[in-house]
Structure formats: C-alpha cells, structure tokens
Design an enzyme around this catalytic site. Structure first.
Site, PDB file in Angstrom:
ATOM      1  N   CYS A 143     -28.212 -15.257 -35.601  1.00  0.00           N
ATOM      2  CA  CYS A 143     -28.658 -15.994 -36.791  1.00  0.00           C
ATOM      3  C   CYS A 143     -30.108 -15.677 -37.161  1.00  0.00           C
ATOM      4  CB  CYS A 143     -28.433 -17.492 -36.589  1.00  0.00           C
ATOM      5  SG  CYS A 143     -28.341 -18.438 -38.133  1.00  0.00           S
ATOM      6  N   GLU A 201     -21.519 -16.855 -34.465  1.00  0.00           N
ATOM      7  CA  GLU A 201     -22.195 -17.990 -33.839  1.00  0.00           C
ATOM      8  C   GLU A 201     -21.416 -19.263 -34.167  1.00  0.00           C
ATOM      9  OE1 GLU A 201     -26.644 -20.055 -34.067  1.00  0.00           O
ATOM     10  OE2 GLU A 201     -25.761 -19.111 -35.839  1.00  0.00           O
ATOM     11  N   LYS A 257     -29.278 -17.190 -27.004  1.00  0.00           N
ATOM     12  CA  LYS A 257     -30.242 -17.112 -28.097  1.00  0.00           C
ATOM     13  C   LYS A 257     -31.649 -17.422 -27.605  1.00  0.00           C
ATOM     14  CE  LYS A 257     -30.577 -18.909 -32.850  1.00  0.00           C
ATOM     15  NZ  LYS A 257     -29.922 -19.864 -33.796  1.00  0.00           N
TER      16      LYS A 257
END
Length: 521
Positions: free
Chosen positions: A376, A264, A325
């Site tokens: 994440c 990321e 995301k």
C-alpha cells in the site's frame, strides 16, 4: 498600528500563495494537470520575493496548507478534522521553506539553491513525524509525461529537483527585473531539460525469462470504513475470483499463471488462528496449483498487536515466507501516544490493535524469481523500495487496499506513484488491490492493465524478469542527500549574508539586491 499595516501589506502576498498552492494541488491525480507546476512555483516565488522572513513564514503556510487541502481531500473519509490537521501539519513545512526562501532569493545563485531547498523540504515531509508522509512530492505528477523519464537517471528526488528548477527558470523568465541575458539562459535551460527528457530511452527487455502473474481483485461488499467489518466476505470474494480463474485456465481461455497475487487485507482474519480462513486459502491454492501471495493480517507479535503481511502460500508446502509491512500508517493502523489520546478521541478506537512494523525488506524468492513486495502506502517511501532493489528484486509487487478511499482520488494518486516507481527502478510492477486500482505497469511506466474500482477483476500478465539496474537505483539515496545538503548550505549562506548586511548596514541603507522592497512584519 504598525503591525496591522505590515499585516495588510503581507496579506496580498498570502493570497497569491494560496492561489499557487491550489494550482499545485490540481497538478496531481485525479485532476492530472502536471504543467500547472510551472505556473504555481513562479507564483509562490513571486509572493516570497522581497518579503521578510516572518512574512515568508505566513506566505509559505498559506501555500502549503492550501496545497495539501487540494491534494489529499480523501482524508475527509476518516474525518474533516483529520484532513485539516494533515494539511496544517504538512503546510508548516512549506512555511519554513518560505521563511528561508525569502533570504535565499537574495543570493547570486538563488536559481540553484531554491530547487535544492525544495528537495530538502520534500525530504523533511517524507521523514517526520511518525515516519513522514511523502505524498506531495512534485515528481509524482509526471508519471504520464516524458519529463518523468528523468526518474530512471536521478530518482524521485532528482526529478523533483528538475521540476522545481523548471518553476524557478519560469520565474526568472517572467520576473520583471530579470536581465535579458538571464531570461535567455533560463529559457534555453528549461527547453533543454524538457527536450532532453524526451530523448531518454527506457528499456523493457528482461534477462530472457518471463513470468505469468495473475492479479486478483475480489472486490469488497462496501466502501469507506464499513468494509472492514466484512472480513470473511472479502476473503471469500478472492477465493471465488481465483476459482473462476482456474475454470478459465482449464477451458483454455486464460493462461496458466506461475504466481497469483492477492491484495492487502484479502484476509483480515489470521489464517494461522482461524480454520475457516485457512481452508479458503488452501482451496484457492490447490485449485490454481501455484503459489499465492496472500495479503493477511496476522495476530502478534506482542499482546494487542497485529501485522499487515504478505504470506507466500505454496500448494505443496503450505505457508512459507512472510513479509510484514514496515511503514504502517499512523492513526490508521496504529495510534501514536495511544494511551494519552484514546480518552479524548473516541473515534480512534476503530483502529483496534496496534500494527507492529516489520523489520526486514519484502524480498521474496518464489519459483526461481525474486519479487520485491511493498504494501500500500509503502510504495511512496524511498527506503522501502530501495531496500527490495538492494535485495535483488526482479519484479515489484504492490499489495494494496484502497477500499476506504474508493472514488476519492486517492487510488489514482497511488497508481501514479506506482508508475513512477516502475520508471525509477526499471521493474515491472504488479498491483493487486481489494477493490481497485489493480493493474500492471511495465518497466517504462506504461500501463498494460488498469482495473476499474469496486468491481471484481482478474488479469494474467506475461512480464519480463529483469536484473539490470537503472542509474537511479545504482545511485540510491545519494541524489537526495546531496540535493538536501545543498539546500541546507544555501540557507546557511543566506543567513550569513543576512548577518553581514545587518553588521555592515548599521546606520546606512542596505545595498540593493535583485529582490523587491522588503516587507516587514
């Protein structure tokens, strides 16, 4: 005067709860003392037992706020006020737990209802507000313990239930008023849970196919918030690390990977809008001559919006599939109530454009293998992981950027969560971080590779492609819904029982229960 006296009687209980909350926080990484939970939970229940509902709210608040203050001190990187606000917000969930638990403890089946109520509380913290914050679940502390293997059968919620139940059983054994028979039953049940978990066999065998995957940790030029201003350097670091990998492949000192994974924020500059960034990525892809999963921040889809994505970049066809995301971080990647808050909290201007959430799971077929990409903090959200498993993910990928929190304990906590996901899903997890922790976790939760922080790191792993599902992934969300429902049912039964006592106890003292004397507030 009476209120002051009542408060004076409650404060010692709050103090005990604060100690319990602190102990619970130390169960997790980076401290890693998971069995403190078996001390913390009984202490908390001892503080609640016999208290009124109002007192339970205060006791639970003391427990929960202390718990989160010890668990997530890394938020002080953003600001001390942010850490305090989160601790108070999450602590209020345990204040509600405490309020209800004082009544549930009076039921005959309290040993069942309390751990169910705990799961319901964790479900609430993981859901609201702003999509929730599932960081404080008991299950995350047991990634390195045989007890953690239960997650392969009953999932993360079921494991949290089992851990809370162990705390309840320990309380039943230690409580002075417990009958001998109850203590024996509780002790035997606790030993059975712990002993039974050691007998669970977690398989790492695949379907006969393997993949050679390279995780590239290019490192960042700084840490804390300042690293965000050096986007080109970060991208160039990952390019150089990938070129070094290819030199080793050509020299025969490293295996030729089938896929390369960048983390990321490996580029914070949209490669579809910036020629220099696109050229860096294409140079890396052509050098290794295999697809690279690039962590890129893309502009759009709306004005003043961006998306944090994983982009599959093929050496022949160029950029292809994109996963955006789905759970951006509130106040980190977007600002709720932006127009109302910005005039009063200038620091929020550092967030920049709003991150728009993606709409579809990160199911990415690459080279005949289906990867499940999560980004994440998403690894802590059940729905994100469940959706990629439903989509046929054979290998899990976590693209992450922990540079803001390097050296604070947050990367270690996230790595422990990732290990639990490997056990729950029975999938290898490939982790690529800008600055650490990157690594490889096998389907049984064992760590094949774990990088240091703030150093370049490239690792090529040969991992199994798996199709088989664990019982946990087959059951999906059912354990959580059932346990949460039982927790709510326990509260309803406790409130009815309280009402009955109030109706039948008018003018006469209440019937004795297993609880100590009630403390009014």
């Amino acid at each position: 005067m009476e209120r002051l006296k009542a408060l004076g009687r409650v404060l010692p209980r709050v103090a005990v709860a604060v100690v319990a909350g602190g102990l619970l926080g130390y169960a997790f990484e980076p401290h890693d003392h998971p069995w403190l939970i078996v001390i913390a939970v009984p202490l908390f229940l001892a503080a609640l037992n016999g208290a009124s509902a109002k007192a339970g709210f205060l006791i639970g608040a003391g427990f929960g706020i202390t718990y989160y203050a010890v668990l997530v001190p890394w938020l002080t990187v953003i600001g001390g006020d942010a850490a305090i606000a989160l601790a108070i917000l999450e602590g209020l969930f345990y204040a509600v737990f405490g309020m209800f638990a004082t009544q549930v403890l009076k039921l005959k089946l309290w040993m069942l209802w309390i751990p169910c109520l705990w799961v319901a509380t964790e479900y609430a913290t993981a859901s609201v507000p702003f999509g929730g914050f599932p960081w404080g679940r008991l299950a995350w502390a047991f990634s390195d313990s045989p007890l953690g293997k239960l997650a392969s059968l009953v999932g993360i919620p079921g494991l949290s239930f089992a851990i809370a139940l162990l705390g309840v059983l320990a309380y039943a054994v230690l409580r002075p008023k417990s009958a001998l028979k109850l203590r024996v039953v509780a002790l035997v049940a606790g030993v059975a849970i712990v002993g039974g978990s050691t007998l669970i066999n977690l398989s790492s065998e695949g379907n006969g196919k393997v993949v050679k995957a390279a995780m590239v940790q290019g490192n960042v030029p700084g840490k804390g918030l300042e690293f965000l201003g050096r986007a080109r350097t970060v991208t160039r670091n990952h390019l150089n690390a990938t070129l070094d990998l290819e030199k080793k492949v050509e020299a025969g000192t490293e295996l030729q990977p089938d896929i390369v994974i960048w983390p990321e924020n490996s580029t914070d500059i949209d490669p579809f809008k910036d020629d220099e960034t696109r050229a860096d990525i294409e140079e890396a892809v052509k050098a290794v001559d295999v697809p690279i999963l690039v962590g890129a921040v893309l502009e759009g889809p709306g004005p003043n919006e961006r998306q944090t994505t994983g982009v599959v970049w093929d050496p022949k066809t160029g950029p292809g599939q994109i996963y955006a995301k789905r759970h951006p971080v509130p106040f980190g990647e977007y600002i709720p109530f932006r127009d109302q808050l910005l005039p009063y909290i200038k620091r929020l201007e550092m967030v920049g454009r709003q991150t728009a959430p993606g709409k579809v799971p990160g199911v990415l077929p690459i080279g005949g293998v289906t990867y499940g990409d999560v980004i994440c903090f998403e690894v802590a959200y059940d729905d994100v992981v469940e959706d990629v498993m439903k989509g046929g993910a054979q290998i899990l990928v976590v693209q992450t950027n922990n540079a803001t929190y390097g050296g604070t304990g947050q990367p270690e906590q996230q790595f422990a969560i990732t290990r639990m996901r490997a056990i729950e899903t029975g999938r290898t997890v490939l982790i690529a971080s800008t600055s650490g922790i990157s690594g490889v976790v096998r389907p049984d939760g064992k760590v094949e590779h774990k990088s240091a922080q703030f150093v370049p790191d490239v690792y090529v792993a040969t991992v199994p492609v798996r199709d088989a599902h664990t019982l946990a992934t087959t059951l999906g969300g059912w354990p959580q819904w059932i346990l949460t429902g039982l927790g709510i049912l326990g509260v309803v039964l406790a409130l009815f029982a309280r009402r009955r006592r109030a109706d039948t106890g008018s003018g006469t003292p209440p019937a004795p229960t297993h609880s100590r004397e009630k403390v009014p507030v």
